[in-house]
Design a protein around this motif. Structure first.
Motif, PDB file in Angstrom:
ATOM      1  N   HIS B  99      -3.292  -7.543   5.403  1.00  0.00           N
ATOM      2  CA  HIS B  99      -3.709  -8.730   6.132  1.00  0.00           C
ATOM      3  C   HIS B  99      -4.349  -8.364   7.355  1.00  0.00           C
ATOM      4  CE1 HIS B  99      -2.156 -12.429   4.553  1.00  0.00           C
ATOM      5  NE2 HIS B  99      -1.018 -12.010   4.403  1.00  0.00           N
ATOM      6  N   GLY B 100      -4.639  -7.184   7.521  1.00  0.00           N
ATOM      7  CA  GLY B 100      -5.392  -6.901   8.646  1.00  0.00           C
ATOM      8  C   GLY B 100      -4.785  -6.754  10.197  1.00  0.00           C
ATOM      9  N   ASN B 131      -4.639 -13.236   0.735  1.00  0.00           N
ATOM     10  CA  ASN B 131      -5.150 -13.385   1.924  1.00  0.00           C
ATOM     11  C   ASN B 131      -5.922 -14.827   2.117  1.00  0.00           C
ATOM     12  OD1 ASN B 131      -3.924 -10.917   2.394  1.00  0.00           O
ATOM     13  ND2 ASN B 131      -5.695 -10.021   3.447  1.00  0.00           N
ATOM     14  N   PRO B 313      -1.199 -15.026  10.309  1.00  0.00           N
ATOM     15  CA  PRO B 313      -1.166 -13.936   9.321  1.00  0.00           C
ATOM     16  C   PRO B 313      -1.595 -12.423   9.831  1.00  0.00           C
ATOM     17  CG  PRO B 313      -2.478 -15.673   8.784  1.00  0.00           C
ATOM     18  CD  PRO B 313      -2.179 -15.856  10.110  1.00  0.00           C
ATOM     19  N   ASP B 314      -2.443 -12.455  11.023  1.00  0.00           N
ATOM     20  CA  ASP B 314      -2.870 -11.076  11.252  1.00  0.00           C
ATOM     21  C   ASP B 314      -2.345 -10.365  12.422  1.00  0.00           C
ATOM     22  OD1 ASP B 314      -4.094 -12.629  13.112  1.00  0.00           O
ATOM     23  OD2 ASP B 314      -6.061 -11.911  12.548  1.00  0.00           O
TER      24      ASP B 314
END
Lengths: 117, 381
Positions: B99-100, B131, B313-314
């Motif tokens: 997800h980074g 993603n 998310p990141d």
């Protein structure tokens, strides 16, 4: 332009091979001063204003590459910065070191920039 | 705990938050995000490096102990260590790295562009289907393929078909083989079947999957068993068991993320004109958490904080637990549901839905044309 492309591919019976995405800008803009954007590998360059994502600047200059969400969540569009600095359009924060991987869909040029693209 | 009605499509235009409230809600969440980003640093980096060291220790230790697996206690211990290692690798490390979440460390070994999962799915394909598609179009009917994974009917808005009668059975089978279900997922075979993409495109993806599967199979079912010599069979069975345990665990946790009662689905029109605040609200209403302690959260890869993960998310996964109380307070302040519950209850809720929706009906809740003030249907009786 997108519609012409779609029509052309459809006429060739290959509509499903063409990946088309329509987007509205989803990022809140913290614009600033832009600069010249160079895409070294493809040998293209363009003027990038300080409020336009570098992904779009590149695409307009013919630098076509993978992308996804266009709002900074999927990391499909990261590209290596070889010089210059960028501004995160979501926060206004300026950053960028040589070799850093940049989310081009939410980053604008903060002065002259060069990418390994 | 939320009292949101079951199984319905939300009508964002008739829910009670004003435009200003939604904007405020969005700004508050933006602030949470910025604070975490501003404070990311050495402690976080130490956290992920420790988890990776722990996982590698479990992997190496587990495989080593399995060499002695002609002794049953060694088999049990080795297999348990290996299963735990795979769970950590897939969930707390791989999923989140891809997800980074850790890209900011600028460590090329712990980076979304270089990580490869200890699972059948190629990381590149995972990043596309998960993603991008799932996290962008979360719970939007016809766009988010994770609504039932193109296999199950988990929302009454999905038209019923007799094939769903068997879905409790094939969901159970899917649980044991989950990594292969995920592996072929990005090929989008159902879309090729419907003529929405060519078979050659789908098959090209499958060739990539096959290369990855072959590597995984050789590693777990040929190379390590051969190295064990006389313990070939127990090692092979240990690796197989570890993979299946990981599959069932991942399936259980992941299904609790979007399918328990109270989670809502949306239409493409609702998504079309979304503001940032509305985007956050869809992520919130489309996700559900699982209650538990620190060890439990670690073993779920912090997907027990599915709500926080979908909002951000990141952000590094170790921060979800820290921001969860603030997100929950914001939900209370803006009168939005925050869907959470213990594992047993969320899982029971998922399975109830899988059984109920195997049968036709119930009538979907008020669609996007519902009149203001209409009562949503409480669908599952």
């Amino acid at each position: 332009m997108l519609h012409d492309a779609e029509r052309h591919w459809r006429a060739a019976g290959l509509a499903d091979r063409l990946h088309v995405e329509h987007f509205r800008p989803a990022v809140a803009s913290y614009g600033g001063v832009g600069g010249r954007a160079r895409f070294a590998k493809s040998g293209r360059e363009a003027d990038a204003d300080g409020g336009t994502p570098l992904l779009l600047v590149g695409e307009a200059a013919g630098v076509l590459r993978p992308s996804g969400c266009r709002m900074g969540i999927c990391y499909s569009c990261v590209a290596r910065l070889t010089s210059g600095r960028v501004r995160d359009l979501r926060t206004g924060r300026e950053h960028g070191e040589e070799g850093e991987l940049i989310q081009t869909c939410v980053s604008a040029a903060a002065g002259a920039v060069e990418f390994d693209l | 705990m939320t009292t949101a009605p079951d199984l319905r499509t939300t009508d964002l235009r008739t829910t009670d938050l004003s435009k200003t409230d939604i904007d405020d809600f969005g700004h508050e969440l933006d602030r949470v995000r910025e604070e975490v980003i501003a404070s990311r640093g050495e402690d976080d980096a130490r956290y992920i490096r420790r988890v990776i060291a722990l996982q590698r220790g479990l992997d190496a230790g587990g495989r080593l102990v399995l060499f002695a697996s002609l002794l049953p206690p060694a088999w049990l211990l080795g297999t348990a260590a290996l299963a735990t290692s795979k769970i950590l690798e897939n969930m707390e490390i791989g999923h989140n790295v891809l997800h980074g979440q850790w890209d900011w460390m600028r460590d090329p070994k712990i980076h979304s562009t270089t990580w490869e999962l200890d699972s059948a799915v190629p990381a590149e394909q995972w990043k596309h289907s998960h993603n991008y598609v799932h996290h962008t179009f979360t719970n939007v009917l016809g766009k988010d393929r994770d609504i039932g994974y193109s296999l199950l009917r988990v929302s009454p808005e999905q038209p019923w078909h007799p094939v769903y009668l068997a879905q409790p059975l094939y969901n159970a089978v899917l649980a044991t083989m989950f990594e292969y279900g995920i592996a072929i997922y990005d090929a989008e075979l159902e879309r090729a079947w419907r003529g929405e993409k060519t078979w050659s495109t789908a098959l090209a993806r499958l060739r990539g999957v096959w290369r990855k599967v072959r590597r995984q199979v050789v590693k777990d079912y040929v190379a390590f068993p051969l190295l064990a010599g006389p313990a070939f069979v127990p090692v092979l069975l240990g690796n197989l068991t570890a993979n299946v345990v990981r599959n069932v665990w991942a399936h259980t946790i992941i299904f609790c993320g979007h399918f328990p009662d109270g989670v809502e689905v949306f239409t493409e029109e609702q998504m079309a004109a979304e503001t940032r605040g509305e985007w956050y609200r869809r992520q919130l209403l489309g996700s559900a958490n699982i209650d538990g302690g620190p060890l439990f959260h670690l073993l779920t890869g912090n997907l027990s904080h599915q709500i926080e993960h979908h909002l951000f998310p990141d952000l590094p996964s170790n921060r979800y637990r820290q921001i969860a109380p603030r997100v929950r307070d914001l939900c209370e302040r803006f009168d939005l549901p925050y869907n959470t519950g213990p594992l047993l209850r969320q899982t029971a809720s998922v399975w109830r839905r899988v059984f109920r929706l195997a049968l036709p009906g119930p009538r979907p809740g008020p669609a996007s044309v519902a009149s203001p003030g209409s009562e949503p249907l409480s669908a599952v009786a």
